[in-house]
Write an enzyme that holds these catalytic residues in place. Structure first.
Site, PDB file in Angstrom:
ATOM      1  N   HIS A   1     103.226 -23.127  15.490  1.00 43.17           N
ATOM      2  CA  HIS A   1     102.129 -22.315  14.485  1.00 43.17           C
ATOM      3  C   HIS A   1     101.627 -21.621  15.297  1.00 43.17           C
ATOM      4  O   HIS A   1     101.206 -20.877  16.465  1.00 43.17           O
ATOM      5  CB  HIS A   1     100.884 -23.431  14.300  1.00 43.17           C
TER       6      HIS A   1
ATOM      7  N   SER B   1     110.372 -15.049  12.568  1.00 41.58           N
ATOM      8  CA  SER B   1     110.276 -15.674  13.804  1.00 41.58           C
ATOM      9  C   SER B   1     109.624 -14.511  14.160  1.00 41.58           C
ATOM     10  O   SER B   1     109.846 -13.392  13.670  1.00 41.58           O
ATOM     11  CB  SER B   1     111.942 -15.724  14.908  1.00 41.58           C
TER      12      SER B   1
ATOM     13  N   HIS C   1     110.477 -21.506   3.606  1.00 40.67           N
ATOM     14  CA  HIS C   1     108.768 -21.512   3.768  1.00 40.67           C
ATOM     15  C   HIS C   1     109.296 -20.157   5.274  1.00 40.67           C
ATOM     16  O   HIS C   1     108.010 -20.038   5.823  1.00 40.67           O
ATOM     17  CB  HIS C   1     108.356 -22.296   3.932  1.00 40.67           C
TER      18      HIS C   1
END
Length: 409
Positions: A152, A291, A316
């Site tokens: 997150h 990333s 996603h």
């Protein structure tokens, strides 16, 4: 068509044996209309990450997962990235000091929101008792607007084509969502809502609830409440970052990717559970993150046959190629040290610096080496979506290294 069908599962991208085995188990359990794997798939708990399962009249708490309503929000600001780059270090310090990252963290400021007046909070009195209700509501209130750990983040991006500065975040319903998932899995197994559950097996069949039963209806309503909570949290964090920047937003994209939706497919009402998969109906916008040393994108679903065949779903993120343990090693929680990881902190720092990113927090399990390249998985879905905006990170803020992450997905 870009997908292949393996044991009844529609698979985009290169099949991962572990995730495919989980998807086949899902496809063979319950009233399944269709099971699918997006190109970023990898193993998860019961239902794989990047897995989509459409059911007739059933919902799966294990399919939605422990981080209910995990998702993304991105906004385009009225600033140019060139305006903030000279002060990027100070700005990222400001974000790290303003937003709370990490497991079990409470917001320094209690955030009021209309969702706390929703009558569906009473579900927890029925599913548990008054103590359960008060515990979860207080936890939710305390943690609203905090980000958590794992993968997150809060990011700043430049859109190379326009030079515009964007903000993006990724997190879900925090401890409230985790306890909601655990509670309904306990109830499904005949335990009390707040009971200590035995360890589950990653490859166990999905837990299914009938939508017409009281338990299934309560879970569905609790899940939607957690979805509202996740939206409120991501909205709050974006607003706080806008304040740090002294900026305003002129465009936004906001979506869940761990959730269950009632949708019509082939003239049939279905419950579509996407775990690590973005809804992508024709014209629908989505924010998909790569990333920390890769692009992220804003996409729009195509009105195409292949998109229909995907049950209007797409990736996603880039998808892991290394587990957290493979990348960062095994953690000794007594000594707070890791051993055996394939990626060193030095390797991660060099890769991130070479990409031009100002990093705050993060451990090697979130390094770029642990993920596919986002463009690879997007290419596998090119007949289902259009890429509207390509974003390049210039600042990444996450929980610090060596944070324990309780989430199974």
């Amino acid at each position: 068509m870009a997908f292949q069908v393996i044991d009844g599962v529609r698979v985009w991208g290169e099949p991962d044996a572990g995730a495919l085995s989980q998807a086949v188990t899902c496809a063979q359990t319950g009233n399944v209309v269709q099971a699918l794997l997006m190109a970023d798939h990898h193993k998860g708990y019961s239902q794989p990450i990047g897995g989509v399962v459409a059911y007739d009249g059933q919902i799966s708490p294990s399919g939605v997962g422990y981080d209910i309503a995990c998702g993304n929000k991105a906004v385009r600001t009225n600033l140019m990235a060139a305006d903030v780059l000279p002060n990027i270090s100070k700005i990222m310090d400001g974000i790290a000091n303003t937003i709370s990252f990490g497991v079990g963290r409470n917001n320094k400021y209690k955030v009021d929101h209309e969702l706390f007046d929703d009558p569906d909070w009473d579900i927890y009195k029925t599913a548990g008792d008054l103590k359960t209700h008060n515990l979860l509501k207080e936890l939710a209130h305390n943690q609203l607007g905090t980000v958590g750990s794992g993968n997150h983040y809060v990011d700043l991006f430049v859109e190379p084509v326009s030079g515009k500065l964007w903000i993006g975040n990724h997190f879900g319903s925090r401890g409230f969502g985790h306890k909601t998932a655990s509670g309904f899995l306990n109830l499904a197994a005949g335990r009390e809502f707040l009971a200590k559950a035995p360890g589950e097996h990653m490859d166990q069949p999905p837990v299914l609830l009938n939508m017409n039963d009281e338990l299934g209806d309560m879970y569905y309503r609790a899940m939607k409440l957690a979805g509202r909570y996740a939206y409120a949290g991501r909205d709050y964090v974006i607003q706080e970052v806008l304040k740090v920047l002294g900026a305003e937003a002129d465009f936004e994209v906001h979506n869940h990717h761990n959730f269950a939706w009632k949708e019509m497919h082939n003239d049939q009402e279905t419950i579509v559970i996407r775990k690590g998969a973005t809804p992508s109906a024709p014209g629908q916008l989505g924010f998909i993150g790569g990333s920390m040393a890769d692009i992220s994108v804003i996409v729009r679903g195509k009105d195409s046959l292949e998109n229909k065949d995907s049950f209007y779903s797409t990736v996603h993120g880039a998808g892991r190629v290394m587990s957290r343990t493979q990348a960062a090693g095994t953690m000794n929680w007594k000594t707070r040290t890791r051993s055996g990881g394939q990626i060193s902190p030095e390797q991660m720092q060099v890769a991130v610096a070479d990409f031009g990113v100002e990093l705050r927090g993060a451990d090697t399990d979130e390094s770029p080496f642990a993920y596919r390249k986002l463009q690879t998985v997007l290419d596998a879905h090119q007949e289902t979506l259009d890429i509207l905006h390509v974003l390049r990170p210039i600042g990444v803020c996450m929980a610090g290294a060596n944070e324990f992450d309780p989430y199974k997905d």
